[in-house]
Design a protein around this motif. Structure first.
Motif, PDB file in Angstrom:
ATOM      1  N   PHE A 174       4.241  -1.748   1.516  1.00  0.00           N
ATOM      2  CA  PHE A 174       4.201  -3.200   1.322  1.00  0.00           C
ATOM      3  C   PHE A 174       3.553  -3.884   2.523  1.00  0.00           C
ATOM      4  O   PHE A 174       2.668  -4.736   2.370  1.00  0.00           O
ATOM      5  N   ASN A 175       3.962  -3.509   3.725  1.00  0.00           N
ATOM      6  CA  ASN A 175       3.418  -4.116   4.947  1.00  0.00           C
ATOM      7  C   ASN A 175       1.948  -3.792   5.151  1.00  0.00           C
ATOM      8  O   ASN A 175       1.243  -4.523   5.842  1.00  0.00           O
ATOM      9  N   ASN A 176       1.493  -2.687   4.561  1.00  0.00           N
ATOM     10  CA  ASN A 176       0.089  -2.291   4.678  1.00  0.00           C
ATOM     11  C   ASN A 176      -0.728  -2.697   3.450  1.00  0.00           C
ATOM     12  O   ASN A 176      -1.865  -2.237   3.287  1.00  0.00           O
ATOM     13  N   PHE A 177      -0.131  -3.520   2.585  1.00  0.00           N
ATOM     14  CA  PHE A 177      -0.801  -4.020   1.379  1.00  0.00           C
ATOM     15  C   PHE A 177      -1.285  -2.896   0.474  1.00  0.00           C
ATOM     16  O   PHE A 177      -2.343  -2.969  -0.129  1.00  0.00           O
ATOM     17  N   VAL A 178      -0.483  -1.840   0.404  1.00  0.00           N
ATOM     18  CA  VAL A 178      -0.787  -0.696  -0.455  1.00  0.00           C
ATOM     19  C   VAL A 178       0.170  -0.738  -1.633  1.00  0.00           C
ATOM     20  O   VAL A 178       1.392  -0.777  -1.447  1.00  0.00           O
ATOM     21  N   SER A 179      -0.358  -0.738  -2.828  1.00  0.00           N
ATOM     22  CA  SER A 179       0.475  -0.774  -4.032  1.00  0.00           C
ATOM     23  C   SER A 179       1.170   0.560  -4.230  1.00  0.00           C
ATOM     24  O   SER A 179       0.591   1.622  -3.964  1.00  0.00           O
ATOM     25  N   GLU A 180       2.409   0.478  -4.720  1.00  0.00           N
ATOM     26  CA  GLU A 180       3.144   1.695  -5.075  1.00  0.00           C
ATOM     27  C   GLU A 180       2.443   2.367  -6.254  1.00  0.00           C
ATOM     28  O   GLU A 180       1.874   1.697  -7.124  1.00  0.00           O
ATOM     29  N   ILE A 181       2.508   3.682  -6.265  1.00  0.00           N
ATOM     30  CA  ILE A 181       1.984   4.447  -7.389  1.00  0.00           C
ATOM     31  C   ILE A 181       3.169   4.692  -8.311  1.00  0.00           C
ATOM     32  O   ILE A 181       4.164   5.292  -7.912  1.00  0.00           O
ATOM     33  N   LEU A 182       3.077   4.203  -9.539  1.00  0.00           N
ATOM     34  CA  LEU A 182       4.186   4.325 -10.477  1.00  0.00           C
ATOM     35  C   LEU A 182       3.978   5.502 -11.417  1.00  0.00           C
ATOM     36  O   LEU A 182       2.863   5.799 -11.839  1.00  0.00           O
ATOM     37  N   TRP A 183       5.076   6.131 -11.749  1.00  0.00           N
ATOM     38  CA  TRP A 183       5.071   7.243 -12.693  1.00  0.00           C
ATOM     39  C   TRP A 183       4.621   6.735 -14.056  1.00  0.00           C
ATOM     40  O   TRP A 183       5.069   5.690 -14.535  1.00  0.00           O
ATOM     41  N   GLN A 184       3.739   7.501 -14.668  1.00  0.00           N
ATOM     42  CA  GLN A 184       3.262   7.195 -16.016  1.00  0.00           C
ATOM     43  C   GLN A 184       3.790   8.264 -16.950  1.00  0.00           C
ATOM     44  O   GLN A 184       3.443   9.438 -16.791  1.00  0.00           O
ATOM     45  N   ASN A 185       4.610   7.883 -17.882  1.00  0.00           N
ATOM     46  CA  ASN A 185       5.196   8.838 -18.826  1.00  0.00           C
ATOM     47  C   ASN A 185       4.131   9.286 -19.821  1.00  0.00           C
ATOM     48  O   ASN A 185       3.732   8.526 -20.700  1.00  0.00           O
ATOM     49  N   ALA A 186       3.703  10.524 -19.690  1.00  0.00           N
ATOM     50  CA  ALA A 186       2.673  11.076 -20.572  1.00  0.00           C
ATOM     51  C   ALA A 186       3.241  11.503 -21.916  1.00  0.00           C
ATOM     52  O   ALA A 186       2.504  11.887 -22.810  1.00  0.00           O
TER      53      ALA A 186
END
Length: 188
Positions: A174-186
């Protein structure tokens, strides 16, 4: 304390000394537990090297590493033969302190949008490595607790530490302005 000699040759045949001098196999569950704590502290040292000097997070990581030294000493003491020394105890309130840190970090972060995959910026990814090593340490300590005395505060602290490392990874991203990578249910 000055170490006069790094090697002793006493461990050359697969045995080592615990606190108090009891000899055990290096493959014992006790050594696995405190060895994993040592591994975690090493990973935390790498994480600290990635953070800005004098940042609150870096200072807290050093505090955690000091606490982990106490945890390792606790785990390296067979309490059936050797009483715990003061350096084998956590200071009162350390688990609660971690809980306060978790709550403070969570208050700064956006609401979770799903399951987070480990990663993001390098420091956050390293923080996730620390979290997973911490979880393994917790499992090792749990296994040791099935056959030997382990303080409840030790298990609680390590459990809470993994929670703190999870939210810290999110905060670093968050502090580095990097978005979280969210799990994608395949499997949908």
């Amino acid at each position: 304390m000055k170490m006069t000699k790094v090697y002793t040759r006493r461990g050359d045949e697969g045995m080592t000394d615990l606190v108090g001098g009891v000899r055990v196999k290096k493959a014992s569950v006790r050594l696995e537990a405190y060895g994993t704590i040592d591994e975690l502290s090493s990973h935390l040292g790498l994480l600290a090297s990635m953070l800005p000097n004098d940042s609150d997070e870096k200072i807290l990581i050093y505090r955690i590493q000091n606490n982990l030294f106490n945890v390792g000493t606790h785990l390296a003491t067979d309490q059936s033969t050797t009483p715990l020394c003061p350096s084998a105890c956590l200071a009162a309130g350390e688990t609660q302190f971690l809980e306060q840190q978790i709550d403070a970090v969570n208050a700064l972060l956006p609401e979770p949008q799903g399951f987070v995959l480990p990663g993001g910026c390098t420091a956050a990814a390293q923080c996730h490595v620390c979290r997973t090593v911490c979880r393994r340490a917790e499992r090792c300590i749990g296994a040791l607790a099935e056959e030997a005395t382990v303080g409840a505060d030790i298990l609680q602290y390590v459990n809470r530490l993994s929670d703190y490392l999870f939210v810290l990874a999110k905060k670093i991203n968050f502090n580095n302005f990097v978005s979280e990578i969210l799990w994608q249910n395949a499997c949908k």
